[in-house]
Design a protein around this motif. Structure first.
Motif, PDB file in Angstrom:
ATOM      1  N   ALA A   1       0.896  -1.006   0.123  1.00 15.63           N
ATOM      2  CA  ALA A   1      -0.197   0.157   0.080  1.00 15.63           C
ATOM      3  C   ALA A   1       0.778   0.837  -0.248  1.00 15.63           C
ATOM      4  CB  ALA A   1      -0.721  -0.290   1.118  1.00 15.63           C
TER       5      ALA A   1
ATOM      6  N   ALA B   1       1.243   2.703  -3.689  1.00 15.71           N
ATOM      7  CA  ALA B   1       0.595   3.257  -4.477  1.00 15.71           C
ATOM      8  C   ALA B   1       0.353   4.830  -3.781  1.00 15.71           C
ATOM      9  CB  ALA B   1      -0.991   1.855  -4.132  1.00 15.71           C
ATOM     10  N   GLY B   2       0.432   4.376  -2.395  1.00 14.11           N
ATOM     11  CA  GLY B   2       0.462   6.159  -1.979  1.00 14.11           C
ATOM     12  C   GLY B   2       1.526   7.239  -1.686  1.00 14.11           C
TER      13      GLY B   2
ATOM     14  N   ALA C   1       0.797   7.870  -5.283  1.00 14.47           N
ATOM     15  CA  ALA C   1      -0.867   8.716  -5.693  1.00 14.47           C
ATOM     16  C   ALA C   1      -0.289  10.864  -5.937  1.00 14.47           C
ATOM     17  CB  ALA C   1      -1.697   8.618  -4.852  1.00 14.47           C
TER      18      ALA C   1
ATOM     19  N   ALA D   1      -3.487  13.172  -0.395  1.00  9.76           N
ATOM     20  CA  ALA D   1      -3.352  11.473  -1.741  1.00  9.76           C
ATOM     21  C   ALA D   1      -2.737  10.660  -1.197  1.00  9.76           C
ATOM     22  CB  ALA D   1      -2.828  12.550  -3.190  1.00  9.76           C
TER      23      ALA D   1
ATOM     24  N   VAL E   1      -5.382   6.842  -0.036  1.00 13.16           N
ATOM     25  CA  VAL E   1      -5.068   5.803  -1.268  1.00 13.16           C
ATOM     26  C   VAL E   1      -4.334   4.907  -0.301  1.00 13.16           C
ATOM     27  CG1 VAL E   1      -3.513   5.220  -2.982  1.00 13.16           C
ATOM     28  CG2 VAL E   1      -4.334   7.104  -3.783  1.00 13.16           C
ATOM     29  N   THR E   2      -3.264   5.032   0.502  1.00 13.54           N
ATOM     30  CA  THR E   2      -2.616   4.080   0.794  1.00 13.54           C
ATOM     31  C   THR E   2      -3.471   3.210   1.893  1.00 13.54           C
ATOM     32  OG1 THR E   2      -0.590   5.489   0.624  1.00 13.54           O
ATOM     33  CG2 THR E   2      -0.658   3.548   3.364  1.00 13.54           C
TER      34      THR E   2
ATOM     35  N   GLY F   1      -7.236   3.776   1.746  1.00 14.73           N
ATOM     36  CA  GLY F   1      -7.497   2.989   0.810  1.00 14.73           C
ATOM     37  C   GLY F   1      -7.882   1.563   0.648  1.00 14.73           C
ATOM     38  N   VAL F   2      -6.024   1.224  -0.338  1.00 11.79           N
ATOM     39  CA  VAL F   2      -5.301  -0.277  -0.308  1.00 11.79           C
ATOM     40  C   VAL F   2      -5.230  -1.068   0.768  1.00 11.79           C
ATOM     41  CG1 VAL F   2      -3.096  -0.882  -1.385  1.00 11.79           C
ATOM     42  CG2 VAL F   2      -4.745   0.798  -2.381  1.00 11.79           C
TER      43      VAL F   2
END
Length: 102
Positions: A65, A68-69, A72, A89, A93-94, A96-97
């Motif tokens: 994650a 991914a963060g 973003a 952001a 995103v982190t 959310g993943v």
């Protein structure tokens, strides 16, 4: 005992680096190459630390994650978003993943 030896060696090393920095003549610090290096070195070190903390797990590569963060945040930076939006952001995103099981 090994920990205290490491702490002592680190303290002496930090003091020595500080002392060497104070002993450098002012003329050396005014050179354009040194000024440019002093401006770019903290950015490079921060980028390396970010990459190491994001993608490394001991001796292996890890994509989770945090990656991914970071992606973003990179997209937000490319879009010239304000700093707080970039951080937000990355956090959203982190989270959310991770919530989705990543």
């Amino acid at each position: 005992m090994n920990i205290w030896i490491a702490i002592g060696v680190t303290a002496v090393g930090c003091y020595a680096v500080k002392l060497v920095g104070l002993l450098v003549p002012a003329g050396v610090l005014e050179r354009p190459v040194v000024r440019r290096l002093a401006a770019l070195l903290p950015v490079a070190l921060l980028a390396a630390l970010t990459a190491q903390q994001t993608f490394a797990d001991g001796q292996s590569l890890l994509l989770d994650a945090r990656a991914a963060g970071l992606g973003a945040a990179a997209v937000a930076l490319v879009l010239r978003a304000p700093f707080l939006v970039v951080v937000g952001a990355a956090v959203v995103v982190t989270a959310g993943v991770r919530a989705l099981g990543g």
